[in-house]
Design an enzyme around this catalytic site. Structure first.
Site, mmCIF file in Angstrom:
data_model
loop_
_atom_site.group_PDB
_atom_site.id
_atom_site.type_symbol
_atom_site.label_atom_id
_atom_site.label_comp_id
_atom_site.label_asym_id
_atom_site.label_seq_id
_atom_site.Cartn_x
_atom_site.Cartn_y
_atom_site.Cartn_z
ATOM 1 N N PHE A 11 6.130 -4.123 13.022
ATOM 2 C CA PHE A 11 5.405 -4.300 14.278
ATOM 3 C C PHE A 11 4.017 -4.899 14.007
ATOM 4 C CE2 PHE A 11 2.487 -1.476 16.981
ATOM 5 C CZ PHE A 11 2.333 -2.428 17.976
ATOM 6 N N GLY A 36 11.473 -2.667 9.673
ATOM 7 C CA GLY A 36 11.077 -3.915 10.329
ATOM 8 C C GLY A 36 12.309 -4.656 10.827
ATOM 9 N N ASP A 56 11.609 -4.581 -2.021
ATOM 10 C CA ASP A 56 11.131 -3.211 -1.872
ATOM 11 C C ASP A 56 9.869 -3.119 -2.731
ATOM 12 O OD1 ASP A 56 10.549 -0.540 -2.077
ATOM 13 O OD2 ASP A 56 12.627 0.098 -2.394
ATOM 14 N N VAL A 57 8.710 -3.039 -2.099
ATOM 15 C CA VAL A 57 7.464 -3.082 -2.876
ATOM 16 C C VAL A 57 7.241 -1.803 -3.678
ATOM 17 C CG1 VAL A 57 6.383 -4.777 -1.336
ATOM 18 C CG2 VAL A 57 5.941 -2.326 -0.981
ATOM 19 N N LEU A 73 0.687 -3.188 4.242
ATOM 20 C CA LEU A 73 1.102 -2.472 5.452
ATOM 21 C C LEU A 73 2.469 -1.826 5.303
ATOM 22 C CD1 LEU A 73 -1.051 -4.666 6.524
ATOM 23 C CD2 LEU A 73 0.009 -4.327 8.725
ATOM 24 N N ASN A 99 1.787 -1.016 -6.875
ATOM 25 C CA ASN A 99 2.281 -2.385 -7.121
ATOM 26 C C ASN A 99 1.461 -3.412 -6.343
ATOM 27 O OD1 ASN A 99 4.288 -1.514 -8.869
ATOM 28 N ND2 ASN A 99 5.836 -1.328 -7.261
ATOM 29 N N TYR A 145 4.367 11.529 4.814
ATOM 30 C CA TYR A 145 3.575 10.384 5.292
ATOM 31 C C TYR A 145 2.086 10.627 5.043
ATOM 32 C CZ TYR A 145 1.910 6.837 8.677
ATOM 33 O OH TYR A 145 1.291 5.766 9.291
ATOM 34 N N LYS A 149 -0.250 8.620 2.305
ATOM 35 C CA LYS A 149 -1.392 7.785 2.709
ATOM 36 C C LYS A 149 -2.693 8.293 2.077
ATOM 37 C CE LYS A 149 0.476 4.689 5.531
ATOM 38 N NZ LYS A 149 0.368 3.237 5.354
ATOM 39 N N TYR A 159 -8.699 2.163 -8.206
ATOM 40 C CA TYR A 159 -8.613 0.760 -8.669
ATOM 41 C C TYR A 159 -9.950 0.056 -8.468
ATOM 42 C CZ TYR A 159 -3.860 -0.164 -10.208
ATOM 43 O OH TYR A 159 -2.710 -0.212 -10.953
#
Ligand code: NAD
Ligand code: UDP
Length: 323
Positions: A11, A36, A56-57, A73, A99, A145, A149, A159
């Site tokens: 979205f 998605g 698939d990240v 995202l 990644n 979730y 996050k 990082y």
């Protein structure tokens, strides 16, 4: 700029890809299309500067050639989606973020993290400013979730500290608009789909819980401002106009002209009672404020859902365009 957008088939991601292409940037969209839809980005094939990588990240976020920015995202975002995909949600928030950060580090690129108001959990402080550390249940169903996050924020800042990556963290509050999946289970898409289909509107709990609803065009303008800045954040993005769920149901009934009934269902575990962003940081550091009133945004969203080939709220069986 050449921007890698993980979750670009979703979205918000598809609107971000489109906005970047429209202003002349090149976009590489990485998505596994788990929540998605290829329809969201099919029209972007018209742009020669648009590339799609099915990935698939959580496994790999490789992009051939140089990138100037990475907007991360990718993640299930609707509660029914992340409750259905708990391990994938933890994986993309942790390994997926690592990644995407590695991609930014290798390219010395700006890194934008799409974090969430859920890092505040069921907040004990209201409204929520960025200094608030939150009230998250680490073992409840939503933790897959929320904690993913929170880890994503922590590893992004690590990082920055360890590798000097130019990290920017945005905490997104409830955002709605065209391209939400009709049955993604979020409150705005659910109420509109139900109202247009003549089905009862499903209010969880007594409907007195609140959310603050931001229209997608406002949110994307804020994400672009953060991408273009060198701010680290975290910065809240959301519309501070706070509504109870019952008020939202009434608004949807008025705008659609539907005579659907209201049906009450049990409140999901750990469902936050109140949520409203303080947006002083976004105003000061990004010059950003939302502009679309909730009634206008819901009206636009209803018109979009009406224009879609759904039959009584059920998705039509049209073949998804191949990319
Ligand atoms: P969405 O589900 O529509 O989009 C998420 C996209 O990520 C989908 O295209 C999905 O296929 C992709 N994805 C998920 N796991 C992946 C993986 N492992 N590899 C590659 N792609 C993957 O959700 P959205 O509303 O567009 O949310 C986008 C981002 O914004 C998410 O990170 C979400 O946490 C964040 N966010 C959204 C909201 C909101 O109100 N919409 C609020 C807070 C935060
Ligand atoms: N909600 C509801 N009916 C629905 C879907 C959601 O009453 O059909 C409620 C949900 O319990 C929550 C609010 O609406 O209190 C917002 O839910 P959503 O899933 O959109 O977002 P989030 O909980 O992540 O803020």
């Amino acid at each position: 700029m050449r921007v890698a957008v993980t979750g670009g088939g979703g979205f918000l991601g598809s609107h971000l890809c489109e906005a970047l292409l429209r202003r002349g940037d090149a976009v590489v969209c990485l998505d596994n299309l788990s929540t998605g839809q290829s329809e969201n980005i099919a029209h972007l094939r018209e742009y020669p500067e648009f590339e799609f990588i099915h990935a698939d990240v959580s496994v790999t976020a490789e992009v051939p050639g140089a990138v100037d920015a990475v907007a991360h995202l990718a993640s299930p975002a609707s509660p029914p989606d992340y409750l259905r995909l708990p391990l994938q949600t933890l994986a993309v928030g942790s390994r997926g973020t690592e990644n995407a950060l590695e991609l930014a580090r290798r390219n010395q690129a700006r890194f934008l993290l799409a974090s969430t108001s859920e890092v505040y959990g069921d907040p004990l402080v209201h409204p929520q400013e960025e200094e608030y550390w939150g009230n998250v249940n680490p073992v409840g169903p939503r933790s897959v979730y929320d904690e993913a996050k929170r880890y994503a924020e922590a590893v992004s800042l690590a990082y920055r500290r360890s590798h000097g990556v130019d990290v920017g963290i945005i905490r997104i509050f409830n955002t709605y608009g065209p391209r939400m999946r009709p049955h993604d289970g979020r409150v705005v898409s659910s109420f509109i789909t139900q109202a247009l289909g003549g089905e009862p509107l499903t209010i969880y709990g007594d409907g007195k819980q609140t959310r603050s609803f931001c229209y997608v065009s406002d949110l994307i303008r804020g994400l672009m401002a953060m991408l273009d800045s060198s701010e680290t954040g975290p910065i809240n993005l959301g519309n501070p106009d706070e509504w109870t769920v019952s008020e939202l149901a009434q608004l949807v009934l008025e705008i659609t002209g539907s005579d659907s009934e209201i049906q009450y269902h049990p409140l999901p575990t750990d469902d936050p009672v109140r949520r409203r962003p303080v947006i002083a940081r976004a105003q000061e550091h990004l010059g950003w404020s939302p502009e679309v009133p909730v009634a206008d945004g819901v009206h636009r969203t209803v018109e979009w859902f009406r224009s879609q080939p759904h039959d009584n709220g059920q998705p039509a069986t049209v073949a998804a365009p191949t990319l």
